[in-house]
Design a protein around this motif. Sequence first.
Motif, mmCIF file in Angstrom:
data_model
loop_
_atom_site.group_PDB
_atom_site.id
_atom_site.type_symbol
_atom_site.label_atom_id
_atom_site.label_comp_id
_atom_site.label_asym_id
_atom_site.label_seq_id
_atom_site.Cartn_x
_atom_site.Cartn_y
_atom_site.Cartn_z
ATOM 1 N N PHE A 1 11.626 -8.894 -18.710
ATOM 2 C CA PHE A 1 11.022 -8.617 -17.701
ATOM 3 C C PHE A 1 12.164 -8.974 -16.313
ATOM 4 C CE2 PHE A 1 7.720 -9.665 -20.481
ATOM 5 C CZ PHE A 1 7.244 -8.566 -20.474
ATOM 6 N N GLY A 2 12.709 -10.155 -16.488
ATOM 7 C CA GLY A 2 13.739 -10.478 -15.480
ATOM 8 C C GLY A 2 14.771 -9.448 -15.445
ATOM 9 N N GLU A 3 15.408 -9.004 -16.684
ATOM 10 C CA GLU A 3 16.350 -7.819 -16.507
ATOM 11 C C GLU A 3 15.941 -6.727 -15.841
ATOM 12 O OE1 GLU A 3 20.100 -6.735 -17.119
ATOM 13 O OE2 GLU A 3 19.307 -8.688 -17.878
ATOM 14 N N ALA A 4 14.821 -6.024 -16.154
ATOM 15 C CA ALA A 4 14.073 -5.110 -15.279
ATOM 16 C C ALA A 4 14.014 -5.229 -14.010
ATOM 17 C CB ALA A 4 12.816 -4.686 -16.019
ATOM 18 N N ARG A 5 13.554 -6.254 -13.553
ATOM 19 C CA ARG A 5 13.194 -6.831 -12.115
ATOM 20 C C ARG A 5 14.673 -6.678 -11.508
ATOM 21 N NH1 ARG A 5 12.952 -10.994 -8.444
ATOM 22 N NH2 ARG A 5 11.258 -10.692 -6.879
ATOM 23 N N ALA A 6 15.637 -7.170 -11.948
ATOM 24 C CA ALA A 6 17.130 -7.199 -11.531
ATOM 25 C C ALA A 6 17.776 -5.688 -11.408
ATOM 26 C CB ALA A 6 17.930 -7.878 -12.302
ATOM 27 N N MET A 7 17.281 -4.879 -12.406
ATOM 28 C CA MET A 7 17.871 -3.498 -12.273
ATOM 29 C C MET A 7 17.136 -2.879 -11.029
ATOM 30 S SD MET A 7 18.642 -2.201 -16.066
ATOM 31 C CE MET A 7 17.140 -2.799 -17.035
ATOM 32 N N ALA A 8 15.771 -2.913 -11.257
ATOM 33 C CA ALA A 8 14.858 -2.424 -10.018
ATOM 34 C C ALA A 8 15.322 -2.644 -8.570
ATOM 35 C CB ALA A 8 13.678 -2.563 -10.221
ATOM 36 N N LEU A 9 15.777 -4.098 -8.523
ATOM 37 C CA LEU A 9 16.224 -4.808 -7.292
ATOM 38 C C LEU A 9 17.516 -4.285 -6.710
ATOM 39 C CD1 LEU A 9 14.823 -8.250 -7.412
ATOM 40 C CD2 LEU A 9 13.881 -6.140 -5.936
ATOM 41 N N SER A 10 18.341 -3.741 -7.693
ATOM 42 C CA SER A 10 19.756 -3.422 -7.677
ATOM 43 C C SER A 10 19.662 -2.120 -7.038
ATOM 44 C CB SER A 10 20.766 -3.851 -8.625
ATOM 45 O OG SER A 10 20.355 -2.891 -9.515
ATOM 46 N N ALA A 11 18.806 -1.341 -7.538
ATOM 47 C CA ALA A 11 18.741 0.201 -7.398
ATOM 48 C C ALA A 11 18.099 0.560 -6.302
ATOM 49 C CB ALA A 11 18.117 0.878 -8.528
ATOM 50 N N ILE A 12 17.070 -0.206 -5.791
ATOM 51 C CA ILE A 12 16.278 0.264 -4.543
ATOM 52 C C ILE A 12 16.790 0.198 -3.377
ATOM 53 C CG2 ILE A 12 14.062 -0.467 -3.386
ATOM 54 C CD1 ILE A 12 12.813 -1.571 -5.770
ATOM 55 N N PRO A 13 17.679 -0.466 -2.889
ATOM 56 C CA PRO A 13 18.357 -0.366 -1.429
ATOM 57 C C PRO A 13 18.797 0.944 -1.314
ATOM 58 C CG PRO A 13 18.857 -2.594 -2.730
ATOM 59 C CD PRO A 13 18.261 -1.567 -3.735
ATOM 60 N N PHE A 14 19.423 1.664 -2.446
ATOM 61 C CA PHE A 14 19.879 2.897 -2.204
ATOM 62 C C PHE A 14 18.786 3.944 -1.462
ATOM 63 C CE2 PHE A 14 22.798 1.144 -5.367
ATOM 64 C CZ PHE A 14 24.004 1.288 -4.938
ATOM 65 N N ALA A 15 17.550 3.732 -1.877
ATOM 66 C CA ALA A 15 16.528 4.531 -1.338
ATOM 67 C C ALA A 15 16.557 4.251 0.457
ATOM 68 C CB ALA A 15 15.420 4.256 -1.743
ATOM 69 N N PHE A 16 16.977 3.176 0.649
ATOM 70 C CA PHE A 16 16.892 2.869 2.160
ATOM 71 C C PHE A 16 17.985 3.176 2.991
ATOM 72 C CE2 PHE A 16 13.498 0.521 0.261
ATOM 73 C CZ PHE A 16 12.308 0.787 1.096
ATOM 74 N N MET A 17 19.109 3.641 2.228
ATOM 75 C CA MET A 17 20.254 4.049 2.933
ATOM 76 C C MET A 17 20.097 5.312 3.593
ATOM 77 S SD MET A 17 23.283 2.923 0.472
ATOM 78 C CE MET A 17 23.672 1.069 0.113
ATOM 79 N N GLY A 18 20.661 5.624 4.686
ATOM 80 C CA GLY A 18 20.745 7.098 5.329
ATOM 81 C C GLY A 18 20.075 7.165 6.676
#
Length: 71
Positions: free
Chosen positions: A54-71
């Motif tokens: 669960f921690g690994e999944a959360r870390a992956m999600a938190l590292s990928a989500i900022p790309f949605a806010f770029m631009g």
Amino acid sequence: MSRPFVTVSRSRSEQVQFRTILAATYPVFLVAAVLQRLRPGRDAVPPGPRRSVFGEARAMALSAIPFAFMG
């Protein structure tokens, strides 16, 4: 002292968007983390404490989500 350009309501709406995207992507990353653990012949475990799936999944999600806010 002047107020920053970003208003409180905009900041609040971005928080809601972030949490919505996190809730939508977390299950996908949870499946990916489980599959990584089950994959035979996976790489050696790095030294140090190991995160839960669960921690690994959360870390992956938190590292990928900022790309949605770029631009």
